[in-house]
Design a protein around this motif. Structure first.
Motif, short mmCIF file in Angstrom:
data_model
loop_
_atom_site.label_atom_id
_atom_site.label_comp_id
_atom_site.label_asym_id
_atom_site.label_seq_id
_atom_site.Cartn_x
_atom_site.Cartn_y
_atom_site.Cartn_z
N MET A 152 0.79 -0.97 0.17
CA MET A 152 -0.07 -0.30 -0.25
C MET A 152 0.75 1.42 -0.09
O MET A 152 0.40 1.92 -0.56
CB MET A 152 -0.62 0.08 1.20
CG MET A 152 -1.79 0.90 1.32
SD MET A 152 -2.93 1.24 2.32
CE MET A 152 -1.64 1.81 4.28
N LYS A 153 2.11 1.30 0.73
CA LYS A 153 3.06 2.42 0.83
C LYS A 153 3.58 2.36 -0.12
O LYS A 153 3.63 3.87 -0.43
CB LYS A 153 3.79 2.31 2.09
CG LYS A 153 2.77 2.53 3.39
CD LYS A 153 3.91 1.93 4.29
CE LYS A 153 3.80 2.70 5.58
NZ LYS A 153 3.98 3.83 6.34
N THR A 154 3.93 1.89 -1.30
CA THR A 154 5.06 1.49 -2.09
C THR A 154 3.77 2.02 -3.56
O THR A 154 3.90 3.39 -4.32
CB THR A 154 5.12 0.38 -2.65
OG1 THR A 154 5.93 -0.21 -1.41
CG2 THR A 154 6.64 0.51 -3.91
N MET A 155 2.43 1.55 -3.26
CA MET A 155 1.95 2.36 -4.67
C MET A 155 0.80 3.44 -4.52
O MET A 155 0.92 4.65 -5.31
CB MET A 155 0.38 1.06 -4.56
CG MET A 155 0.19 -0.13 -5.16
SD MET A 155 -0.88 -0.94 -5.61
CE MET A 155 -2.08 -1.12 -4.17
N GLU A 156 1.08 4.25 -2.84
CA GLU A 156 1.07 5.18 -2.80
C GLU A 156 2.05 6.23 -3.06
O GLU A 156 1.76 7.06 -3.51
CB GLU A 156 1.12 6.02 -1.47
CG GLU A 156 -0.60 5.33 -0.59
CD GLU A 156 -0.98 5.22 1.39
OE1 GLU A 156 0.07 5.70 1.26
OE2 GLU A 156 -2.04 5.27 1.18
N ILE A 158 -3.97 0.00 -7.99
CA ILE A 158 -4.35 -0.51 -9.10
C ILE A 158 -4.87 -2.06 -7.51
O ILE A 158 -5.03 -1.86 -6.84
CB ILE A 158 -3.25 -1.66 -9.54
CG1 ILE A 158 -1.73 -1.78 -8.50
CG2 ILE A 158 -2.36 -1.01 -10.51
CD1 ILE A 158 -0.88 -2.28 -8.85
N PRO A 159 -5.74 -2.83 -8.20
CA PRO A 159 -5.99 -4.05 -7.27
C PRO A 159 -5.23 -4.82 -6.80
O PRO A 159 -3.99 -5.23 -7.29
CB PRO A 159 -6.89 -5.21 -8.13
CG PRO A 159 -7.53 -3.54 -9.66
CD PRO A 159 -6.49 -3.16 -9.39
N LYS A 180 3.50 -0.89 -13.86
CA LYS A 180 2.02 -0.18 -14.05
C LYS A 180 2.04 0.94 -14.19
O LYS A 180 1.42 1.87 -14.38
CB LYS A 180 1.27 -0.75 -12.76
CG LYS A 180 1.14 -2.29 -12.77
CD LYS A 180 -0.15 -2.47 -13.46
CE LYS A 180 -0.58 -4.07 -13.30
NZ LYS A 180 -1.20 -4.62 -14.13
N LEU A 181 3.40 1.88 -13.90
CA LEU A 181 3.49 3.04 -14.27
C LEU A 181 3.02 3.57 -15.64
O LEU A 181 3.39 3.15 -16.71
CB LEU A 181 5.20 3.50 -14.17
CG LEU A 181 5.33 3.45 -12.69
CD1 LEU A 181 6.52 4.04 -12.30
CD2 LEU A 181 4.49 3.87 -11.16
#
Length: 79
Positions: free
Chosen positions: A47-51, A57-58, A78-79
């Motif tokens: 979660m922290k990395t995606m933020e 992304i799911p 995904k970037l």
């Protein structure tokens, strides 16, 4: 952003959640569970990395990753 930068970001998030790993020499094939991360820790790291990458992304799309290198690769794609 380069793939190596995503890997560095993943490492930083791991150290935020698991500060005892600050001195660990991370390798692409390190598994979070082997580093002592439980399921809650692993979810928080993702979660922290995606933020940090402004990704939404799911998490189920990342369920097949086996190690932190594959996590970085999947997020980079995904970037």
């Amino acid at each position: 952003m380069r793939k190596e930068e995503v890997f560095e970001l993943v490492k930083g998030c791991i150290c935020e959640v698991l500060p005892e790993l600050n001195d660990h020499q991370f390798q692409y094939d390190d598994r979070l569970v082997d580093l002592g991360a439980d399921s809650v820790d692993r979810a928080e790291i993702v979660m922290k990395t995606m933020e940090a990458l402004s990704l939404n992304i799911p998490r189920v799309e990342l369920s097949g990753v086996k190690n932190i290198g594959e996590l970085a690769d999947a997020l980079y794609a995904k970037l």
